[in-house]
Design a protein around this motif. Structure first.
Motif, PDB file in Angstrom:
ATOM      1  N   ASP A 107      48.101  52.768  41.088  1.00  0.00           N
ATOM      2  CA  ASP A 107      47.607  54.157  41.037  1.00  0.00           C
ATOM      3  C   ASP A 107      47.280  54.700  42.428  1.00  0.00           C
ATOM      4  O   ASP A 107      46.261  55.355  42.643  1.00  0.00           O
ATOM      5  CB  ASP A 107      46.381  54.270  40.122  1.00  0.00           C
ATOM      6  CG  ASP A 107      46.709  53.953  38.668  1.00  0.00           C
ATOM      7  OD1 ASP A 107      47.865  54.207  38.251  1.00  0.00           O
ATOM      8  OD2 ASP A 107      45.822  53.444  37.952  1.00  0.00           O
ATOM      9  N   GLY A 108      48.153  54.395  43.403  1.00  0.00           N
ATOM     10  CA  GLY A 108      48.011  54.949  44.739  1.00  0.00           C
ATOM     11  C   GLY A 108      46.947  54.296  45.604  1.00  0.00           C
ATOM     12  O   GLY A 108      46.613  54.815  46.676  1.00  0.00           O
ATOM     13  N   LYS A 109      46.394  53.165  45.171  1.00  0.00           N
ATOM     14  CA  LYS A 109      45.358  52.467  45.949  1.00  0.00           C
ATOM     15  C   LYS A 109      45.716  50.986  46.078  1.00  0.00           C
ATOM     16  O   LYS A 109      46.259  50.379  45.146  1.00  0.00           O
ATOM     17  CB  LYS A 109      43.979  52.575  45.259  1.00  0.00           C
ATOM     18  CG  LYS A 109      43.430  53.987  45.169  1.00  0.00           C
ATOM     19  CD  LYS A 109      43.011  54.508  46.519  1.00  0.00           C
ATOM     20  CE  LYS A 109      42.365  55.891  46.394  1.00  0.00           C
ATOM     21  NZ  LYS A 109      42.040  56.458  47.682  1.00  0.00           N
ATOM     22  N   ILE A 110      45.379  50.410  47.222  1.00  0.00           N
ATOM     23  CA  ILE A 110      45.564  48.978  47.434  1.00  0.00           C
ATOM     24  C   ILE A 110      44.488  48.254  46.625  1.00  0.00           C
ATOM     25  O   ILE A 110      43.291  48.505  46.807  1.00  0.00           O
ATOM     26  CB  ILE A 110      45.447  48.625  48.928  1.00  0.00           C
ATOM     27  CG1 ILE A 110      46.554  49.329  49.728  1.00  0.00           C
ATOM     28  CG2 ILE A 110      45.488  47.106  49.130  1.00  0.00           C
ATOM     29  CD1 ILE A 110      46.339  49.332  51.235  1.00  0.00           C
ATOM     30  N   VAL A 111      44.932  47.360  45.717  1.00  0.00           N
ATOM     31  CA  VAL A 111      43.975  46.637  44.875  1.00  0.00           C
ATOM     32  C   VAL A 111      43.836  45.173  45.279  1.00  0.00           C
ATOM     33  O   VAL A 111      42.810  44.548  44.986  1.00  0.00           O
ATOM     34  CB  VAL A 111      44.311  46.751  43.374  1.00  0.00           C
ATOM     35  CG1 VAL A 111      44.198  48.203  42.910  1.00  0.00           C
ATOM     36  CG2 VAL A 111      45.679  46.184  43.056  1.00  0.00           C
ATOM     37  N   GLN A 112      44.882  44.619  45.935  1.00  0.00           N
ATOM     38  CA  GLN A 112      44.799  43.237  46.399  1.00  0.00           C
ATOM     39  C   GLN A 112      45.633  43.076  47.659  1.00  0.00           C
ATOM     40  O   GLN A 112      46.657  43.737  47.819  1.00  0.00           O
ATOM     41  CB  GLN A 112      45.298  42.251  45.342  1.00  0.00           C
ATOM     42  CG  GLN A 112      44.421  42.194  44.103  1.00  0.00           C
ATOM     43  CD  GLN A 112      44.605  40.907  43.335  1.00  0.00           C
ATOM     44  OE1 GLN A 112      44.093  39.859  43.765  1.00  0.00           O
ATOM     45  NE2 GLN A 112      45.300  40.958  42.233  1.00  0.00           N
ATOM     46  N   VAL A 113      45.160  42.176  48.529  1.00  0.00           N
ATOM     47  CA  VAL A 113      45.886  41.822  49.749  1.00  0.00           C
ATOM     48  C   VAL A 113      45.856  40.300  49.873  1.00  0.00           C
ATOM     49  O   VAL A 113      44.786  39.691  49.755  1.00  0.00           O
ATOM     50  CB  VAL A 113      45.233  42.438  51.012  1.00  0.00           C
ATOM     51  CG1 VAL A 113      46.024  42.079  52.256  1.00  0.00           C
ATOM     52  CG2 VAL A 113      45.081  43.939  50.881  1.00  0.00           C
ATOM     53  N   TRP A 114      47.025  39.719  50.093  1.00  0.00           N
ATOM     54  CA  TRP A 114      47.149  38.293  50.371  1.00  0.00           C
ATOM     55  C   TRP A 114      47.733  38.152  51.769  1.00  0.00           C
ATOM     56  O   TRP A 114      48.734  38.794  52.080  1.00  0.00           O
ATOM     57  CB  TRP A 114      48.085  37.596  49.385  1.00  0.00           C
ATOM     58  CG  TRP A 114      47.613  37.570  47.967  1.00  0.00           C
ATOM     59  CD1 TRP A 114      46.882  36.587  47.359  1.00  0.00           C
ATOM     60  CD2 TRP A 114      47.869  38.554  46.950  1.00  0.00           C
ATOM     61  NE1 TRP A 114      46.682  36.909  46.032  1.00  0.00           N
ATOM     62  CE2 TRP A 114      47.268  38.112  45.757  1.00  0.00           C
ATOM     63  CE3 TRP A 114      48.552  39.774  46.947  1.00  0.00           C
ATOM     64  CZ2 TRP A 114      47.336  38.839  44.574  1.00  0.00           C
ATOM     65  CZ3 TRP A 114      48.613  40.497  45.766  1.00  0.00           C
ATOM     66  CH2 TRP A 114      48.008  40.028  44.604  1.00  0.00           C
ATOM     67  N   LEU A 115      47.137  37.300  52.598  1.00  0.00           N
ATOM     68  CA  LEU A 115      47.648  37.064  53.951  1.00  0.00           C
ATOM     69  C   LEU A 115      48.255  35.668  54.030  1.00  0.00           C
ATOM     70  O   LEU A 115      47.754  34.737  53.400  1.00  0.00           O
ATOM     71  CB  LEU A 115      46.522  37.187  54.978  1.00  0.00           C
ATOM     72  CG  LEU A 115      46.172  38.615  55.417  1.00  0.00           C
ATOM     73  CD1 LEU A 115      45.638  39.454  54.294  1.00  0.00           C
ATOM     74  CD2 LEU A 115      45.197  38.584  56.556  1.00  0.00           C
ATOM     75  N   PHE A 116      49.325  35.563  54.803  1.00  0.00           N
ATOM     76  CA  PHE A 116      50.010  34.292  55.027  1.00  0.00           C
ATOM     77  C   PHE A 116      50.201  34.132  56.527  1.00  0.00           C
ATOM     78  O   PHE A 116      50.578  35.079  57.200  1.00  0.00           O
ATOM     79  CB  PHE A 116      51.385  34.287  54.342  1.00  0.00           C
ATOM     80  CG  PHE A 116      51.325  34.539  52.863  1.00  0.00           C
ATOM     81  CD1 PHE A 116      51.290  33.483  51.973  1.00  0.00           C
ATOM     82  CD2 PHE A 116      51.301  35.838  52.363  1.00  0.00           C
ATOM     83  CE1 PHE A 116      51.242  33.714  50.600  1.00  0.00           C
ATOM     84  CE2 PHE A 116      51.247  36.079  50.998  1.00  0.00           C
ATOM     85  CZ  PHE A 116      51.210  35.017  50.117  1.00  0.00           C
ATOM     86  N   SER A 117      49.951  32.928  57.029  1.00  0.00           N
ATOM     87  CA  SER A 117      50.087  32.654  58.461  1.00  0.00           C
ATOM     88  C   SER A 117      51.215  31.668  58.706  1.00  0.00           C
ATOM     89  O   SER A 117      51.427  30.740  57.923  1.00  0.00           O
ATOM     90  CB  SER A 117      48.792  32.064  59.023  1.00  0.00           C
ATOM     91  OG  SER A 117      47.766  33.016  58.955  1.00  0.00           O
TER      92      SER A 117
END
Length: 128
Positions: A107-117
């Protein structure tokens, strides 16, 4: 806005240091999954917790933490994969590597972020 447009708008605001605008693209209850085994690792829920973690990371690096695009954003439905290059310095320790940030947009919003290195063990040493 499409999922890609939301992540692009977030990225542009972040690159300008405009944190309020960057965070305006997040759901208030967003989850940020920070990988690794260090003081900042784990899942942060909500803008206050995410903002504190990012602020603490910037403080630890005395503002030297830089995250730049390292390739094209790729989209699969409401998921956006964003290759990045990040670098920073804490005392005599440095980090300089590639990563990938994965965003879920609803719905136009960031709900989750996963980072990978690229090298999580080296990143753990950097942040510890």
């Amino acid at each position: 806005m499409t999922a890609k447009e939301v992540v692009e708008a977030y990225s542009i605001a972040l690159s300008k240091g405009d944190i309020p605008t960057a965070f305006s693209h997040f759901s208030p209850n967003a989850k940020w999954h920070q990988p690794g085994n260090h003081q900042y690792a784990g899942t942060k829920t909500g803008l206050e917790a995410i903002g504190k973690m990012l602020g603490d990371m910037m403080g630890a690096t005395q503002g030297s933490l830089v995250i730049k695009p390292a390739g094209a954003m790729m989209v699969n439905g409401n998921l956006v994969s964003f290759p990045v290059h990040f670098s920073g310095k804490i005392g005599d320790k440095t980090v300089d590597m590639k990563g990938n940030d994965l965003f879920e947009v609803v719905d136009g919003k960031i709900v989750q972020v996963w980072l990978f290195s690229e090298d999580q063990a080296a990143e753990d040493v950097f942040w510890n």
